[in-house]
Write an enzyme that holds these catalytic residues in place. Sequence first.
Site, PDB file in Angstrom:
ATOM      1  N   HIS A 172      48.376  72.287  66.503  1.00  0.00           N
ATOM      2  CA  HIS A 172      46.976  72.450  66.893  1.00  0.00           C
ATOM      3  C   HIS A 172      46.926  73.041  68.298  1.00  0.00           C
ATOM      4  O   HIS A 172      47.748  72.705  69.145  1.00  0.00           O
ATOM      5  CB  HIS A 172      46.249  71.094  66.851  1.00  0.00           C
ATOM      6  CG  HIS A 172      44.762  71.268  66.970  1.00  0.00           C
ATOM      7  ND1 HIS A 172      44.156  71.520  68.168  1.00  0.00           N
ATOM      8  CD2 HIS A 172      43.780  71.256  66.038  1.00  0.00           C
ATOM      9  CE1 HIS A 172      42.850  71.656  67.969  1.00  0.00           C
ATOM     10  NE2 HIS A 172      42.589  71.507  66.685  1.00  0.00           N
ATOM     11  N   GLU A 209      42.760  78.746  62.923  1.00  0.00           N
ATOM     12  CA  GLU A 209      41.780  78.238  63.879  1.00  0.00           C
ATOM     13  C   GLU A 209      41.782  79.085  65.139  1.00  0.00           C
ATOM     14  O   GLU A 209      42.554  78.817  66.073  1.00  0.00           O
ATOM     15  CB  GLU A 209      42.132  76.799  64.285  1.00  0.00           C
ATOM     16  CG  GLU A 209      42.071  75.794  63.176  1.00  0.00           C
ATOM     17  CD  GLU A 209      41.728  74.408  63.736  1.00  0.00           C
ATOM     18  OE1 GLU A 209      40.743  73.833  63.284  1.00  0.00           O
ATOM     19  OE2 GLU A 209      42.432  73.937  64.640  1.00  0.00           O
TER      20      GLU A 209
HETATM   21  P1  PGA Z   1      35.722  71.932  65.821  1.00  0.00           P
HETATM   22  O1  PGA Z   1      37.284  71.662  65.884  1.00  0.00           O
HETATM   23  O2  PGA Z   1      35.286  71.787  64.405  1.00  0.00           O
HETATM   24  O3  PGA Z   1      35.120  70.882  66.721  1.00  0.00           O
HETATM   25  O4  PGA Z   1      35.508  73.328  66.336  1.00  0.00           O
HETATM   26  C1  PGA Z   1      38.136  72.175  64.917  1.00  0.00           C
HETATM   27  C2  PGA Z   1      39.547  71.850  65.288  1.00  0.00           C
HETATM   28  O5  PGA Z   1      39.916  71.988  66.465  1.00  0.00           O
HETATM   29  O6  PGA Z   1      40.337  71.414  64.423  1.00  0.00           O
END
Ligand code: PGA
Length: 242
Positions: A91, A161
């Site tokens: 992440h 992401e």
């Molecule tokens: P968010 O986070 O939905 O608050 O943008 C997603 C993530 O970082 O997994």
Amino acid sequence: MIFVGNWKAYIESPQKAKALFASAKRLAGRKGVRIILAPSAPHVGLLAPGNRSKVSFALQDISNSTGGAETGEVTAAAAFGIGARYVILGHSERRARGESDQIIFSKVQHTLAHGMTPVLCIGERERDSDAQYLQFIRAQLAAVFSGLTPQERIKIIVAYEPIWAIGLHASDAIAPGDLAEMILYIRKVLGDYMSSNQILYGGSVEPGNVRMLAAGSGVDGFLIGHASVDVQNFTALVKAVS
Ligand code: PGA
């Protein structure tokens, strides 16, 4: 559709954790819905043991060590032992704390070795006009996929992401057309490794944009941060696309 609720460090009270789990259980009965919750490690230990619902649990990270004199580390074996079946790895909020591709690769190996599924996060910090970010994504995938066997590769869930879209509002998420393009690109890169994986999108997914992001983009689900720690938002979000 897969919905991974990344609770990050938003939830600190066991009561709130139990309430969120209870509502997730109701949603998990819906057709075509797979719910994976990623609470903090202590809360996985609270909720996962004895869980017989359709909800699965993920850790938000694990150690790259295999145990021993490693103060503060949570190993893959310990995660599996309390009932985690998925682990979020790489992440951007972990990478920002200095986690290298090499460390992520070893965590992927530990996760697989203990029969759990890695949810591998990738994503560029920003988009540049000469599309360097595509090479960046390719390199992040290569760092993990090139060292695995075909049998291991296929088990990974990839979560795209983009860092610039995390933690904001629905209007700041990626445009559906750009998402469709990126999913296609990721599938092409995975194809170079003869692998066809489930791919999630994460970054400001909310009830108001989830349907638009799901339609025609080719994603298999979503990794949801802030909207997953509110019962009403998470419920509305899952219902919007199921
Ligand atoms: P968010 O986070 O939905 O608050 O943008 C997603 C993530 O970082 O997994």
